[in-house]
Write a protein that holds these residues in place. Structure first.
Motif, PDB file in Angstrom:
ATOM      1  N   ARG A  72       0.822  -1.211   0.000  1.00 20.39           N
ATOM      2  CA  ARG A  72       0.000   0.000   0.000  1.00 20.39           C
ATOM      3  C   ARG A  72       0.857   1.262   0.000  1.00 20.39           C
ATOM      4  O   ARG A  72       0.493   2.264  -0.617  1.00 20.39           O
ATOM      5  CB  ARG A  72      -0.949  -0.017   1.201  1.00 20.39           C
ATOM      6  CG  ARG A  72      -2.101  -1.005   1.005  1.00 20.39           C
ATOM      7  CD  ARG A  72      -2.975  -1.138   2.221  1.00 20.39           C
ATOM      8  NE  ARG A  72      -4.191  -1.897   1.903  1.00 20.39           N
ATOM      9  CZ  ARG A  72      -5.008  -2.396   2.820  1.00 20.39           C
ATOM     10  NH1 ARG A  72      -4.743  -2.233   4.115  1.00 20.39           N
ATOM     11  NH2 ARG A  72      -6.098  -3.067   2.450  1.00 20.39           N
ATOM     12  N   TYR A  75       2.045   1.569  -3.546  1.00 19.42           N
ATOM     13  CA  TYR A  75       0.902   1.905  -4.407  1.00 19.42           C
ATOM     14  C   TYR A  75       0.544   3.385  -4.262  1.00 19.42           C
ATOM     15  O   TYR A  75       0.199   4.051  -5.251  1.00 19.42           O
ATOM     16  CB  TYR A  75      -0.296   1.037  -4.021  1.00 19.42           C
ATOM     17  CG  TYR A  75      -1.457   1.089  -4.994  1.00 19.42           C
ATOM     18  CD1 TYR A  75      -1.676   0.051  -5.887  1.00 19.42           C
ATOM     19  CD2 TYR A  75      -2.340   2.171  -5.020  1.00 19.42           C
ATOM     20  CE1 TYR A  75      -2.735   0.078  -6.787  1.00 19.42           C
ATOM     21  CE2 TYR A  75      -3.399   2.212  -5.912  1.00 19.42           C
ATOM     22  CZ  TYR A  75      -3.590   1.174  -6.787  1.00 19.42           C
ATOM     23  OH  TYR A  75      -4.631   1.215  -7.672  1.00 19.42           O
ATOM     24  N   ALA A  76       0.646   3.899  -3.043  1.00 15.13           N
ATOM     25  CA  ALA A  76       0.289   5.297  -2.784  1.00 15.13           C
ATOM     26  C   ALA A  76       1.224   6.261  -3.497  1.00 15.13           C
ATOM     27  O   ALA A  76       0.873   7.431  -3.704  1.00 15.13           O
ATOM     28  CB  ALA A  76       0.303   5.572  -1.277  1.00 15.13           C
ATOM     29  N   THR A  80      -1.891   7.273 -10.787  1.00 10.06           N
ATOM     30  CA  THR A  80      -2.837   6.508 -11.598  1.00 10.06           C
ATOM     31  C   THR A  80      -3.024   7.192 -12.946  1.00 10.06           C
ATOM     32  O   THR A  80      -3.552   8.306 -13.007  1.00 10.06           O
ATOM     33  CB  THR A  80      -4.204   6.414 -10.893  1.00 10.06           C
ATOM     34  OG1 THR A  80      -4.014   5.993  -9.540  1.00 10.06           O
ATOM     35  CG2 THR A  80      -5.123   5.439 -11.626  1.00 10.06           C
ATOM     36  N   LYS A 109     -10.506  -1.011  -1.258  1.00  6.39           N
ATOM     37  CA  LYS A 109      -9.275  -0.247  -1.085  1.00  6.39           C
ATOM     38  C   LYS A 109      -9.424   0.630   0.161  1.00  6.39           C
ATOM     39  O   LYS A 109     -10.525   1.078   0.482  1.00  6.39           O
ATOM     40  CB  LYS A 109      -9.060   0.682  -2.285  1.00  6.39           C
ATOM     41  CG  LYS A 109      -8.039   0.243  -3.305  1.00  6.39           C
ATOM     42  CD  LYS A 109      -7.796   1.352  -4.313  1.00  6.39           C
ATOM     43  CE  LYS A 109      -6.658   1.017  -5.250  1.00  6.39           C
ATOM     44  NZ  LYS A 109      -6.874  -0.191  -6.026  1.00  6.39           N
ATOM     45  N   TYR A 112      -8.274   6.293   1.846  1.00 10.51           N
ATOM     46  CA  TYR A 112      -7.330   7.307   1.377  1.00 10.51           C
ATOM     47  C   TYR A 112      -6.818   6.982  -0.028  1.00 10.51           C
ATOM     48  O   TYR A 112      -6.548   7.901  -0.825  1.00 10.51           O
ATOM     49  CB  TYR A 112      -6.164   7.478   2.365  1.00 10.51           C
ATOM     50  CG  TYR A 112      -5.091   6.418   2.299  1.00 10.51           C
ATOM     51  CD1 TYR A 112      -3.937   6.605   1.539  1.00 10.51           C
ATOM     52  CD2 TYR A 112      -5.214   5.229   3.019  1.00 10.51           C
ATOM     53  CE1 TYR A 112      -2.951   5.636   1.484  1.00 10.51           C
ATOM     54  CE2 TYR A 112      -4.234   4.256   2.972  1.00 10.51           C
ATOM     55  CZ  TYR A 112      -3.103   4.464   2.213  1.00 10.51           C
ATOM     56  OH  TYR A 112      -2.121   3.500   2.165  1.00 10.51           O
ATOM     57  N   LEU A 113      -6.694   5.692  -0.351  1.00 12.88           N
ATOM     58  CA  LEU A 113      -6.267   5.322  -1.698  1.00 12.88           C
ATOM     59  C   LEU A 113      -7.391   5.543  -2.711  1.00 12.88           C
ATOM     60  O   LEU A 113      -7.137   5.894  -3.862  1.00 12.88           O
ATOM     61  CB  LEU A 113      -5.805   3.862  -1.736  1.00 12.88           C
ATOM     62  CG  LEU A 113      -4.437   3.557  -1.111  1.00 12.88           C
ATOM     63  CD1 LEU A 113      -4.111   2.070  -1.236  1.00 12.88           C
ATOM     64  CD2 LEU A 113      -3.335   4.399  -1.769  1.00 12.88           C
ATOM     65  N   LYS A 116      -7.272   9.156  -3.486  1.00 14.63           N
ATOM     66  CA  LYS A 116      -6.091   9.416  -4.310  1.00 14.63           C
ATOM     67  C   LYS A 116      -6.364   9.089  -5.774  1.00 14.63           C
ATOM     68  O   LYS A 116      -6.097   9.898  -6.673  1.00 14.63           O
ATOM     69  CB  LYS A 116      -4.919   8.585  -3.799  1.00 14.63           C
ATOM     70  CG  LYS A 116      -3.712   8.517  -4.743  1.00 14.63           C
ATOM     71  CD  LYS A 116      -2.710   7.485  -4.269  1.00 14.63           C
ATOM     72  CE  LYS A 116      -1.532   7.352  -5.220  1.00 14.63           C
ATOM     73  NZ  LYS A 116      -1.902   6.794  -6.539  1.00 14.63           N
TER      74      LYS A 116
END
Length: 221
Positions: A72, A75-76, A80, A109, A112-113, A116
């Motif tokens: 995570r 990923y953050a 994207t 998810k 927060y993601l 995002k």
């Protein structure tokens, strides 16, 4: 009548397999393991985060907490790209909004993601509520996230539909008493299509369904 539409995120609004594969292959390299192909990861995307990471990294399910955290974190820090949006997504949001339909996101998810991803894709403005896997005590397949989203919208579940692409989405929707629209993204082959309320292969097909259910005479149709 349909007054609110709830959407899943991964596999429904976006094709996240490419990003997920990049992040998990980086973790595999760090562990001295060979990379997996994109097609390998597509078979895993429908799993929950714990099972996804454990399977992708060849871990026992009980050995994954730190690996999930690392996944995570990485990923953050990956932006994207707009190319991840599934075909017709933006047009669908614009049209549903023009009909006065309330829209919500319900994903496993972390919240927060979700924020995002929606911000980076410039589609956050279309959503009246965002519910992540940590927004409520129990994530999907529990009905709780869907009920929470409808509560935020002050919407009646009898006038709602949930669009998702996996059996997890289907179970959550049916448990919540919400009509389930199966978006066939090819990520999950265990959805029971004969028990869904509707099946679609393109997101904008929900627009046609809404116009028919609500008897909307749309000049653009």
């Amino acid at each position: 009548m349909i007054t609110s539409v709830l959407f899943d995120l991964d596999g429904t609004i976006i094709d996240s397999a490419q990003i997920i594969s990049e992040v998990l292959n980086r973790l595999r390299r760090d562990q001295g393991k060979p990379e997996l192909s994109l097609s390998d990861f597509r078979m895993l995307v429908s799993l929950g985060p714990q099972a996804l990471v454990a399977t992708a990294l060849d871990l026992d399910l009980g050995d994954h907490p730190l690996a999930v955290k690392n996944f995570r974190t990485l990923y953050a820090n990956v932006e994207t790209p707009r190319s991840c949006l599934n075909e017709g997504a933006v047009e669908t949001f614009v049209k549903l909004h023009s009909f006065g339909i309330l829209m919500g996101l319900v994903s496993n998810k972390p919240e927060y993601l979700c924020w995002k991803v929606l911000k980076e894709l410039q589609i956050l403005q279309w959503f009246d509520t965002v519910v992540g896997g940590d927004s409520v005590p129990e994530p999907k397949p529990s009905a709780e996230p869907l009920w929470y989203a409808l509560s935020n919208l002050d919407a009646d579940l009898s006038n709602a539909v949930y669009i998702g692409d996996t059996s997890t989405d289907q179970i959550a929707s049916e448990s919540a008493g919400i009509r389930f629209v199966y978006y066939n993204s090819k990520y999950d082959d265990t959805v029971k299509e004969d028990t869904t309320w509707a099946n679609i292969s393109k997101l904008d097909e929900i627009v046609t369904i809404v116009t028919q259910e609500n008897d909307i005479h749309d000049n653009d149709e």
